[in-house]
Design an enzyme around this catalytic site. Structure first.
Site, mmCIF file in Angstrom:
data_model
loop_
_atom_site.group_PDB
_atom_site.id
_atom_site.type_symbol
_atom_site.label_atom_id
_atom_site.label_comp_id
_atom_site.label_asym_id
_atom_site.label_seq_id
_atom_site.Cartn_x
_atom_site.Cartn_y
_atom_site.Cartn_z
ATOM 1 N N GLY A 1 -49.700 -4.621 -7.901
ATOM 2 C CA GLY A 1 -49.748 -6.059 -8.176
ATOM 3 C C GLY A 1 -51.139 -6.520 -8.546
ATOM 4 C CE LYS B 1 -54.388 -18.596 -12.056
ATOM 5 N NZ LYS B 1 -54.478 -17.210 -11.558
ATOM 6 C CG MET C 1 -51.519 -10.206 -2.048
ATOM 7 S SD MET C 1 -50.056 -11.219 -1.744
ATOM 8 C CE MET C 1 -48.761 -10.094 -2.253
ATOM 9 C CB ALA D 1 -58.309 -4.573 5.354
ATOM 10 C CB THR E 1 -54.260 -10.038 -11.430
ATOM 11 O OG1 THR E 1 -55.238 -10.482 -10.490
ATOM 12 C CG2 THR E 1 -52.867 -10.339 -10.898
ATOM 13 N NE ARG F 1 -64.466 -2.647 1.314
ATOM 14 C CZ ARG F 1 -65.364 -2.504 2.282
ATOM 15 N NH1 ARG F 1 -65.922 -1.328 2.503
ATOM 16 N NH2 ARG F 1 -65.701 -3.528 3.048
ATOM 17 C CG HIS G 1 -52.122 -21.419 -10.298
ATOM 18 N ND1 HIS G 1 -51.564 -21.489 -11.549
ATOM 19 C CD2 HIS G 1 -51.488 -20.399 -9.651
ATOM 20 C CE1 HIS G 1 -50.641 -20.547 -11.665
ATOM 21 N NE2 HIS G 1 -50.570 -19.876 -10.528
ATOM 22 C CG HIS G 2 -55.413 -21.898 -5.597
ATOM 23 N ND1 HIS G 2 -56.647 -21.358 -5.836
ATOM 24 C CD2 HIS G 2 -54.510 -20.918 -5.841
ATOM 25 C CE1 HIS G 2 -56.500 -20.081 -6.185
ATOM 26 N NE2 HIS G 2 -55.209 -19.800 -6.200
ATOM 27 N N PRO H 1 -48.078 -8.635 -12.768
ATOM 28 C CG PRO H 1 -48.573 -9.870 -14.690
ATOM 29 C CD PRO H 1 -47.772 -8.699 -14.199
#
Ligand code: NAD
Length: 264
Positions: free
Chosen positions: A97, A158, A16, A13, A99, A38, A154-155, A122
């Site tokens: 994946g 982050k 990613m 959900a 992080t 979950r 990055h945005h 990562p």
């Protein structure tokens, strides 16, 4: 034609997870085996395809890995332990994946590799994996004579800086040149400490707008410089890499694998 690989998406959900559901739906090389959310998730039991707007998949959001040949998880530190435990219990290879895992979680992942194949990255982008190889090659050839600076962007949201990928690239530079990363990677330059020290590897972070992720490794010599740049344009880059990793991991013996292994 080879049979499609049955994949379980864990964290289905999430941002990613939803991209993975779409990508698996669009790719005949894969078939969705399970969409794990979950415990207590409000949409538990709903059809996963309908939730992400791709039509009925016949696979409800659930809690088990079904008949998966491999699991791909992007749940973050909060879901990682359950995802790993599920794979260990079912003997299913794991692509992770997530992080910001802590040292205990990384140790659990390493321990799990004696029983199942695991591939953790990562940054799942195939382009970044290739960038790492090119950087290693360039740094081996040029040695410490090249001043290496890594710039990442990055945005604005982050949370960490520099990025994990920027730091991983810096470590790779150090190792390619026979240096101890802890002694040479430098993330600040200010005041009296500002001048460059020979052999150091600088890592600088830019934060702006909605940049998905950019990394440049600059190697400066006298009279010339080489810049190797990767730009991620959207999340599908990470999804593509994760599915390539999933295909690679099926039928491997237990062990720790890296994205880099895809080209060996
Ligand atoms: P997200 O918060 O949108 O999704 C995470 C999902 O995991 C949520 O839906 C959450 O409910 C679910 N989850 C939590 N515990 C779970 C459990 N026990 N079982 C099943 N699902 C569970 O986050 P996101 O943007 O999709 O990112 C997820 C993780 O992936 C983060 O750690 C992020 O940094 C990382 N990430 C890695 C890469 C890469 O290339 N490696 C790329 C993008 C994101």
């Amino acid at each position: 034609m080879t049979e499609p690989v049955p994949v379980a998406v864990v964290g289905a959900a999430g941002r990613m997870g939803q991209e993975l559901l779409r990508a698996i739906h669009a790719d005949t090389a894969f078939v969705l085996a399970a969409a794990v959310v979950r415990p207590g998730h409000p949409e538990l039991g709903r059809d996963s395809g309908e939730v992400v707007g791709i039509g009925r998949s016949g696979i409800p959001l659930g809690e088990s890995l079904g008949q998966a040949a491999v699991a791909v998880e992007f749940t973050g530190p909060a879901g990682f332990d359950a995802a790993l435990a599920g794979c260990l219990a079912a003997g299913v290879p794991l692509v992770s994946g997530s992080t910001a895992l802590d040292a205990t979680q990384m140790a659990r992942l390493e321990a799990a590799a004696s029983r199942i194949p695991v591939l953790w990255a990562p940054n799942m982008s195939l382009g970044v994996a290739i960038l790492g190889r090119l950087v290693e090659h360039a740094c081996r050839a040029l040695g410490v004579a090249a001043d290496v600076e890594i710039v990442e962007a990055h945005h604005r949201f982050k949370k960490d800086a520099p990025s994990g990928t920027g730091l991983a690239l810096a470590r790779r530079v150090a190792e390619a040149r026979g240096q101890d990363p802890a002694a040479v990677v430098r993330t600040h330059r200010d005041g009296a400490e500002a001048p460059r020290v020979a052999g150091e590897i600088g890592v600088a972070a830019l934060r702006a707008g909605d940049i998905v992720g950019e990394h440049t490794v600059l190697l400066g010599l006298d009279g010339e410089r080489l810049e190797l740049t990767h730009r991620a344009q959207d999340r599908r880059a990470f999804v593509r890499g994760a599915l390539a990793a999933a295909r690679f991991l099926v039928d491997r013996p237990p062990g720790t694998y890296r994205l880099d292994d895809l080209w060996d």
